[in-house]
Design a protein around this motif. Structure first.
Motif, PDB file in Angstrom:
ATOM      1  N   SER B 385     -50.773  -2.409 -11.576  1.00 37.24           N
ATOM      2  CA  SER B 385     -49.437  -2.694 -11.028  1.00 37.24           C
ATOM      3  C   SER B 385     -48.724  -1.350 -10.948  1.00 37.24           C
ATOM      4  O   SER B 385     -48.945  -0.472 -11.782  1.00 37.24           O
ATOM      5  N   ARG B 386     -47.943  -1.189  -9.906  1.00 38.95           N
ATOM      6  CA  ARG B 386     -47.201   0.071  -9.741  1.00 38.95           C
ATOM      7  C   ARG B 386     -45.918  -0.257  -9.008  1.00 38.95           C
ATOM      8  O   ARG B 386     -45.941  -0.619  -7.837  1.00 38.95           O
ATOM      9  N   ASN B 387     -44.815  -0.136  -9.703  1.00 31.50           N
ATOM     10  CA  ASN B 387     -43.527  -0.517  -9.111  1.00 31.50           C
ATOM     11  C   ASN B 387     -42.518   0.617  -9.136  1.00 31.50           C
ATOM     12  O   ASN B 387     -41.324   0.403  -9.369  1.00 31.50           O
ATOM     13  N   LEU B 388     -43.022   1.824  -8.867  1.00 28.63           N
ATOM     14  CA  LEU B 388     -42.108   2.968  -8.792  1.00 28.63           C
ATOM     15  C   LEU B 388     -41.072   2.774  -7.693  1.00 28.63           C
ATOM     16  O   LEU B 388     -39.883   3.034  -7.889  1.00 28.63           O
ATOM     17  N   VAL B 389     -41.516   2.286  -6.550  1.00 31.92           N
ATOM     18  CA  VAL B 389     -40.581   2.128  -5.429  1.00 31.92           C
ATOM     19  C   VAL B 389     -39.484   1.118  -5.785  1.00 31.92           C
ATOM     20  O   VAL B 389     -38.297   1.339  -5.510  1.00 31.92           O
ATOM     21  N   ALA B 390     -39.886   0.030  -6.439  1.00 28.74           N
ATOM     22  CA  ALA B 390     -38.887  -0.969  -6.850  1.00 28.74           C
ATOM     23  C   ALA B 390     -37.882  -0.351  -7.815  1.00 28.74           C
ATOM     24  O   ALA B 390     -36.672  -0.637  -7.747  1.00 28.74           O
ATOM     25  N   CYS B 391     -38.360   0.493  -8.724  1.00 28.74           N
ATOM     26  CA  CYS B 391     -37.453   1.151  -9.683  1.00 28.74           C
ATOM     27  C   CYS B 391     -36.494   2.091  -8.950  1.00 28.74           C
ATOM     28  O   CYS B 391     -35.297   2.131  -9.246  1.00 28.74           O
ATOM     29  N   LEU B 392     -37.029   2.855  -8.001  1.00 28.93           N
ATOM     30  CA  LEU B 392     -36.181   3.783  -7.238  1.00 28.93           C
ATOM     31  C   LEU B 392     -35.112   3.016  -6.469  1.00 28.93           C
ATOM     32  O   LEU B 392     -33.937   3.394  -6.455  1.00 28.93           O
ATOM     33  N   ARG B 393     -35.526   1.913  -5.817  1.00 27.87           N
ATOM     34  CA  ARG B 393     -34.571   1.163  -4.986  1.00 27.87           C
ATOM     35  C   ARG B 393     -33.516   0.477  -5.853  1.00 27.87           C
ATOM     36  O   ARG B 393     -32.322   0.523  -5.543  1.00 27.87           O
ATOM     37  N   GLU B 394     -33.982  -0.157  -6.943  1.00 25.96           N
ATOM     38  CA  GLU B 394     -32.994  -0.844  -7.781  1.00 25.96           C
ATOM     39  C   GLU B 394     -32.074   0.163  -8.465  1.00 25.96           C
ATOM     40  O   GLU B 394     -30.863  -0.057  -8.582  1.00 25.96           O
ATOM     41  N   GLY B 395     -32.640   1.263  -8.889  1.00 27.89           N
ATOM     42  CA  GLY B 395     -31.817   2.298  -9.516  1.00 27.89           C
ATOM     43  C   GLY B 395     -30.787   2.850  -8.550  1.00 27.89           C
ATOM     44  O   GLY B 395     -29.618   3.039  -8.898  1.00 27.89           O
ATOM     45  N   ALA B 396     -31.232   3.104  -7.321  1.00 25.69           N
ATOM     46  CA  ALA B 396     -30.321   3.640  -6.303  1.00 25.69           C
ATOM     47  C   ALA B 396     -29.156   2.672  -6.059  1.00 25.69           C
ATOM     48  O   ALA B 396     -27.995   3.080  -5.950  1.00 25.69           O
ATOM     49  N   ALA B 397     -29.488   1.382  -6.010  1.00 25.48           N
ATOM     50  CA  ALA B 397     -28.443   0.380  -5.762  1.00 25.48           C
ATOM     51  C   ALA B 397     -27.468   0.313  -6.941  1.00 25.48           C
ATOM     52  O   ALA B 397     -26.240   0.299  -6.755  1.00 25.48           O
ATOM     53  N   ARG B 398     -28.001   0.300  -8.137  1.00 22.43           N
ATOM     54  CA  ARG B 398     -27.139   0.193  -9.309  1.00 22.43           C
ATOM     55  C   ARG B 398     -26.295   1.455  -9.511  1.00 22.43           C
ATOM     56  O   ARG B 398     -25.175   1.401 -10.006  1.00 22.43           O
TER      57      ARG B 398
END
Lengths: 167, 690
Positions: B385-398
């Motif tokens: 599993s690799r969710n770096l992109v999800a972390c970047l997107r959610e972090g950017a939004a928050r």
């Protein structure tokens, strides 16, 4: 050179023989078995050994025991009464204001002492000196608690805990 | 139970100061040992006069190489204590004074006269030394160098190239509880209360050095005041404590290192020099990634930090190269410090990615998303599993990233330059084989869970209780967990973010075996064992945790003072056992990462070979006032491949990438690119003067 002194520790009079070189911290830990104050640096740089000495927060590694015959000492252990945690202690648990727990008794004694200092109107480096009383904003708490280091990095929880206890 | 924010079960003990750390276990009439340390960096002891020390009232023994017991194994040079006259680094243990009180021991230690025949020493760490060497592997057993494609040609042909050297300094772990041991020999049995990350591994190391059957050594550690790697392996003082206890049969000997002694004796993070080269097209797509690392080790014992490892796994590029070279110096032995490899190794590359984003005129989040690999670039295997992109997107939004000005040095408020930055985090998923757990049904109706795991502040007491309750389908108060003792079933060390993955899997295995055997109506005394199961999924998948860190930084225009008013991390780390303690792990890692970014630097005086700022007044770590807005979040991630619990480990990833995010934010604030940690005020001023 040894001396006999009496320390009132967490409500109990304790008679103890100390070397003139014995710090209050070592007298508590190594002579009396009172282990709530912790030794983190032995140089007054980390705050882990903080207790309330005659109601004020004091770093016990920088204090010689022989100079405090008759002193009243409250440690984190003594802050809890009859199995009831002090509100600051409960707040530390509620906000997970610690991880390894080693700096925690010192943090808690420091917080209890700090709250009294703020209530008495003592300013800190970040206080508004024109204000009538100290408002314990997060910035005020952080400033006033910066003598107690936490390597686990629980500062966010510590500040939240103290805010809760101060209410 | 799993997933609930249970407050720490050891919370009351810790807030009242009654949780027992190593030095605090009650022993009758203890003696105190104070270590003696070498005051030259290399050479031999020619004479050691202990008569004045021995004459002091209350001194029980002075142990030196002249009277120390012969060790059975000196294979580990760090543990070969008092076996010769040779000095290999300043601060090396050369003896101990044992006395009735700590004051007497320390005073008498100052009366021991040592004469040396010093040899020329070399403690100068530079990347252009002509004697750098290539280690066989890097910690623990990774290939030293890797290469794919043709990096040099690709860089020559790349329209955009970032080519810079980044450095991280020597740093020290500095857990708040110093390394302490209480040792007692009684009837040929050695009992140790030790501040350790692994009771069984500590026993194994000591048994080998002393030539004892492990069964004759018991190590006890119910609570440990932090370790961050420095208590993951046995160090010299442990052997010294055992020797001191051996000299006092039947009497416990207490040995506590001072904060100053910890800077020589319990490991540290090597300084690193990271030459990072990125080649890319004008659109930001990477064509080449190259990272050449130089770092130091001690002449007597090699530790090769795996600093270039994360560059092998982070971003796609057809041409890749990583190397590690070491300088062997007359310095204390380096070792593990929180996220060895990943922590320093994500500084250079993640700052370089920020530089590449600037060079391409791209948003640094978009640049990372663009270069997301389909499979692990190193092995070609898919990620479990690799969710770096999800972390970047959610972090950017928050974080409110969308509002960010693209150009640096554009926002100034009340004399402060203000900027924001981002960096990625990663850490491998480790499951260590070798842990066992026992489940036993007790007469009181509770289930005793036994495993020799440790809680170094990570929350093991609480998390393992939750895992056991979940696996047995009972309430948490029906679990009676025992950890931190070699009398319990063996467990692996608390390191590499592997604890819950490994111990938790053993507990689940034992619970399943118990229910299979006894069902839901067991009788008192019924018991079953379990072990950490093997996992062949590692042959098919690359397994790593990922995260994204965002920072806001203010740099004072006149003084260069730097502050971090906001830090925000989002992590993808598999299943979370306890959100309350997990959040503390992330925040703690990020806080230590901020500390690394702003403060931490051990200053080695090359003339004498010792760290001059060897205390907490001069080796600065983050204080409460350094931390303002700080948030940790995680994305939902289900990974059935990593282990039966689906956990990836969370103790280290929080420190990875933080310093790069802060350095990138400082650049965005000021336009000044600092490539050498820590980000002290002078670096912003010096650059401004040019």
């Amino acid at each position: 050179m040894d001396a006999e002194i009496t320390l009132h520790v967490d409500g109990t009079a304790r008679h103890v023989t100390v070397d003139a070189r014995t710090t209050l911290l070592d007298a508590l830990r190594e002579r009396l078995g009172v282990m709530a104050p912790k030794k983190g640096c032995d140089h007054g740089q980390c705050g882990s050994c903080t207790v309330l000495l005659n109601d004020r927060r004091v770093i016990t590694c920088l204090v010689l025991a022989v100079a405090h015959d008759g002193a009243r000492i409250v440690t984190a252990e003594g802050l809890a009464q009859d199995d009831h945690l002090h509100p600051v202690q409960q707040a530390f648990i509620d906000h997970d204001g610690f991880q390894c727990g080693y700096c925690t008794p010192g943090q808690i004694c420091s917080a209890v002492g700090m709250l009294k200092e703020a209530e008495a109107g003592w300013p800190s480096a970040v206080s508004d000196l024109a204000a009538a009383e100290v408002r314990l904003s997060p910035a005020e708490i952080r400033e006033r608690m910066s003598g107690n280091l936490c390597r686990c990095g629980a500062y966010a929880g510590i500040v939240a805990a103290i805010q809760q206890a101060a209410r | 139970m799993i997933g609930s924010p249970l407050p720490r079960l050891d919370g009351t003990a810790k807030v009242t100061g009654t949780a027992r750390y190593a030095f605090e276990h009650r022993v009758a009439d203890p003696a105190y040992a104070y270590p003696l340390q070498a005051t030259v960096a290399r050479g031999h002891i020619t004479a050691i006069n202990t008569s004045a020390a021995q004459a002091v009232d209350g001194v029980l023994a002075v142990i030196t190489h002249e009277n120390a017991p012969h060790l059975a194994s000196t294979e580990d040079a760090e543990l070969a204590v008092l076996q010769s006259t040779e000095i290999a680094f300043r601060g090396q243990v050369i003896g101990a004074v044992v006395a009735d009180t700590s004051e007497t021991a320390r005073h008498a230690a100052g009366l021991v006269e040592v004469s040396y025949d010093p040899s020329p020493h070399d403690a100068v760490f530079t990347p252009d030394r002509d004697d750098l060497y290539t280690p066989d592997t890097v910690n623990p057993s990774f290939p030293t160098d890797t290469s794919q494609g043709d990096v040099e040609s690709a860089l020559k042909q790349s329209p955009v190239v970032v080519d810079h050297v980044y450095t991280t300094p020597m740093t020290h772990n500095n857990p708040l509880e110093p390394h302490t041991t209480v040792a007692c020999w009684h009837d040929d049995q050695l009992t140790l209360y030790d501040s350790t990350q692994g009771v069984h591994s500590t026993r194994q190391s000591l048994a080998k050095a002393l030539g004892l059957a492990p069964e004759r050594i018991r190590v006890i550690a119910p609570h440990v005041g932090g370790g961050f790697g420095s208590k993951g392996q046995a160090h010299a003082h442990l052997v010294l404590a055992a020797m001191a206890a051996q000299a006092m049969p039947g009497r416990a000997v207490k040995l506590a290192l001072t904060r100053q002694q910890m800077f020589s004796l319990v490991g540290y993070r090597t300084p690193t020099v990271q030459h990072v080269r990125l080649g890319a097209g004008p659109d930001g797509r990477l064509t080449a990634i190259s990272m050449d690392v130089v770092e130091q080790t001690s002449r007597i014992k090699e530790f090769a930090e795996q600093t270039a490892i994360p560059a092998r796994h982070m971003y796609a590029a057809p041409n890749r190269r990583t190397t590690h070279r070491l300088a062997a110096l007359d310095v204390p032995v380096p070792s593990w410090m929180r996220a060895p490899g990943e922590c320093p190794g994500m500084f250079g590359p993640e700052v370089a990615m920020d530089e590449l984003a600037n060079a391409c005129g791209m948003d640094p989040v978009d640049l990372r998303v663009l270069n997301e690999p389909d499979v692990d670039p190193e092995s070609g295997k898919p990620f479990s599993s690799r969710n770096l992109v999800a972390c970047l997107r959610e972090g950017a939004a928050r974080f409110g990233w969308a509002d960010r000005e693209h150009a640096p040095r554009t926002r100034r408020e009340h004399g402060w330059w203000v900027g924001t930055g981002v960096a990625a985090s990663t850490y491998p998923v480790h499951v260590k084989p070798g842990s066992s757990a026992t489940v036993r049904f007790q007469p009181d109706g509770r289930y005793r869970i036994e495993i020799g795991a440790t809680d170094i502040g990570t929350g093991t007491w609480t998390a393992l209780t939750q895992i056991a309750a979940d696996a047995l389908s009972v309430r948490v108060d029906a679990i009676d967990l025992r950890i931190g003792d070699t009398d319990l079933p063996p467990a692996t060390v608390a390191g590499g973010s592997s604890g819950i993955n490994s111990w938790g899997s053993a507990v689940v295995d034992a619970a399943r075996a118990f229910r299979d055997k006894f069902g839901t109506g067991p009788n008192p005394g019924d018991e079953a064992q379990g072990t950490t199961p093997g996992n062949s999924a590692g042959e098919r998948f690359a397994m790593r945790a990922f995260g994204a860190q965002f920072a806001e930084v203010r740099v004072h225009a006149a003084t260069g003072e730097i502050r971090v008013p906001r830090l925000l991390g989002v992590f993808a780390v598999g299943r979370i056992i306890n959100p309350r303690t997990a959040r503390s792990q992330f925040l703690g890692g990020m806080t230590m990462g901020m500390s690394m970014a702003l403060h931490e630097q051990s200053v080695l005086d090359e003339r004498f070979g010792h760290v001059v700022n060897h205390d907490l007044a001069e080796y600065h770590i983050a204080a409460n006032a350094d931390v303002a807005g700080i948030e940790a979040h995680w994305v939902d991630e289900t990974d059935p491949h990593v282990n039966p619990l689906g956990t990836k480990g969370i103790g280290e990833i929080g420190i990875v990438g933080t310093a790069a995010a802060i350095a990138n934010a400082a650049h965005h604030a000021t336009g000044i690119r600092v490539r050498d940690l820590p980000l002290t005020a002078d670096k912003f001023l010096a650059d401004a003067r040019r």
